[in-house]
Design a protein around this motif. Structure first.
Motif, short mmCIF file in Angstrom:
data_model
loop_
_atom_site.label_atom_id
_atom_site.label_comp_id
_atom_site.label_asym_id
_atom_site.label_seq_id
_atom_site.Cartn_x
_atom_site.Cartn_y
_atom_site.Cartn_z
N GLN A 1 0.84 -1.19 0.00
CA GLN A 1 0.00 0.00 0.00
C GLN A 1 0.89 1.25 0.00
O GLN A 1 2.05 1.19 0.41
CB GLN A 1 -0.91 0.00 1.21
CG GLN A 1 -1.92 -1.14 1.21
CD GLN A 1 -2.94 -0.98 2.32
OE1 GLN A 1 -2.84 -0.10 3.18
NE2 GLN A 1 -3.95 -1.84 2.30
N PRO A 2 0.35 2.37 -0.44
CA PRO A 2 1.13 3.62 -0.40
C PRO A 2 1.65 3.90 1.01
O PRO A 2 0.92 3.69 2.00
CB PRO A 2 0.11 4.67 -0.84
CG PRO A 2 -0.84 3.92 -1.72
CD PRO A 2 -0.96 2.55 -1.09
N GLU B 1 4.07 2.27 2.42
CA GLU B 1 4.77 1.10 2.92
C GLU B 1 6.14 0.93 2.26
O GLU B 1 6.54 1.73 1.41
CB GLU B 1 3.91 -0.15 2.73
CG GLU B 1 2.65 -0.12 3.58
CD GLU B 1 1.85 -1.41 3.48
OE1 GLU B 1 1.05 -1.66 4.39
OE2 GLU B 1 2.02 -2.16 2.49
N LYS C 1 4.97 4.98 -3.44
CA LYS C 1 3.86 5.69 -4.06
C LYS C 1 3.32 4.86 -5.23
O LYS C 1 4.05 4.03 -5.79
CB LYS C 1 4.34 7.05 -4.58
CG LYS C 1 4.97 7.93 -3.52
CD LYS C 1 5.49 9.21 -4.12
CE LYS C 1 6.12 10.10 -3.05
NZ LYS C 1 6.64 11.37 -3.63
N PRO C 2 2.07 5.11 -5.62
CA PRO C 2 1.53 4.37 -6.77
C PRO C 2 2.40 4.51 -8.02
O PRO C 2 2.49 3.57 -8.82
CB PRO C 2 0.15 5.00 -6.96
CG PRO C 2 -0.24 5.44 -5.58
CD PRO C 2 1.04 5.93 -4.94
N THR D 1 4.94 1.81 -9.08
CA THR D 1 4.50 0.54 -9.67
C THR D 1 5.21 0.30 -10.99
O THR D 1 5.15 1.14 -11.90
CB THR D 1 2.98 0.55 -9.88
OG1 THR D 1 2.33 0.65 -8.60
CG2 THR D 1 2.53 -0.71 -10.58
N VAL E 1 2.14 -0.82 -6.14
CA VAL E 1 1.77 0.01 -5.00
C VAL E 1 0.33 0.46 -5.22
O VAL E 1 0.05 1.24 -6.13
CB VAL E 1 2.69 1.22 -4.85
CG1 VAL E 1 2.33 2.00 -3.57
CG2 VAL E 1 4.14 0.79 -4.83
N SER E 2 -0.55 -0.04 -4.39
CA SER E 2 -1.97 0.23 -4.61
C SER E 2 -2.75 0.03 -3.33
O SER E 2 -2.38 -0.77 -2.47
CB SER E 2 -2.52 -0.69 -5.69
OG SER E 2 -3.92 -0.51 -5.85
N THR E 3 -3.86 0.76 -3.23
CA THR E 3 -4.77 0.55 -2.10
C THR E 3 -5.73 -0.59 -2.41
O THR E 3 -6.50 -0.99 -1.57
CB THR E 3 -5.55 1.83 -1.80
OG1 THR E 3 -6.24 2.25 -2.98
CG2 THR E 3 -4.62 2.96 -1.36
#
Length: 119
Positions: free
Chosen positions: A13-14, A16, A87-88, A91, A117-119
Motif C-alpha cells: 500500500q502507499p 509502505e 507511491k503508486p 509501480t 503500489v496500490s490501495t
C-alpha cells in the motif's frame, strides 16, 4: 553462465516499504557497477539507482531521492534496493543490471520482479 536473480517484489500500500534483492552469479561481482531500472508498459525503461564497485558511489533518479536506498554486499554478490514511503507511481517491473567497470559493453540483466503500489 551469468545470472542476475531479482526477488522481493510484491503488492504494498502507499507509504509502505519493500526491499528488493538481486543475487549475481557467474561474474566477478566487485568489478561491476550495479543498477536498478524499472519499466511500465508503454514506457521506456528508466534508471532508478546505481552504485559503484566500491559501494560508496550512488546515484538516484529524482523521483526516488530520499525514499530509496541502493546498497551492495560484495561478499554476498548481492545488490539491494530499499524502497520506503512508496507511491503508486513506483509501480513497475524492476530490473537488476550489471555493467563492467572498464568494459561497458559487458552488461547483464535480470528477469525482473514486479512491484505494485496500490490501495
Amino acid at each position: 553462465q551469468v545470472q542476475l536473480v531479482e526477488s522481493g517484489g510484491g503488492l504494498v500500500q502507499p507509504g509502505e516499504s519493500l526491499r528488493l534483492s538481486c543475487a549475481a552469479s557467474g561474474l566477478e561481482f566487485s568489478n561491476f557497477v550495479m543498477s536498478w531500472f524499472r519499466q511500465v508498459p508503454g514506457k521506456e525503461r528508466e534508471l532508478v539507482a546505481h552504485i559503484g564497485t566500491a559501494e560508496d558511489a550512488t546515484n538516484y533518479a529524482d523521483s526516488v531521492k530520499g525514499r530509496f536506498t541502493i546498497a551492495r554486499d560484495n561478499a554476498r554478490n548481492t545488490v539491494y534496493l530499499q524502497m520506503n514511503n512508496m507511491k503508486p507511481g513506483d509501480t513497475a517491473l524492476y530490473y537488476c543490471n550489471a555493467v563492467h567497470l572498464l568494459e561497458h559493453k559487458i552488461t547483464y540483466w535480470g528477469q525482473g520482479t514486479q512491484v505494485t503500489v496500490s490501495t
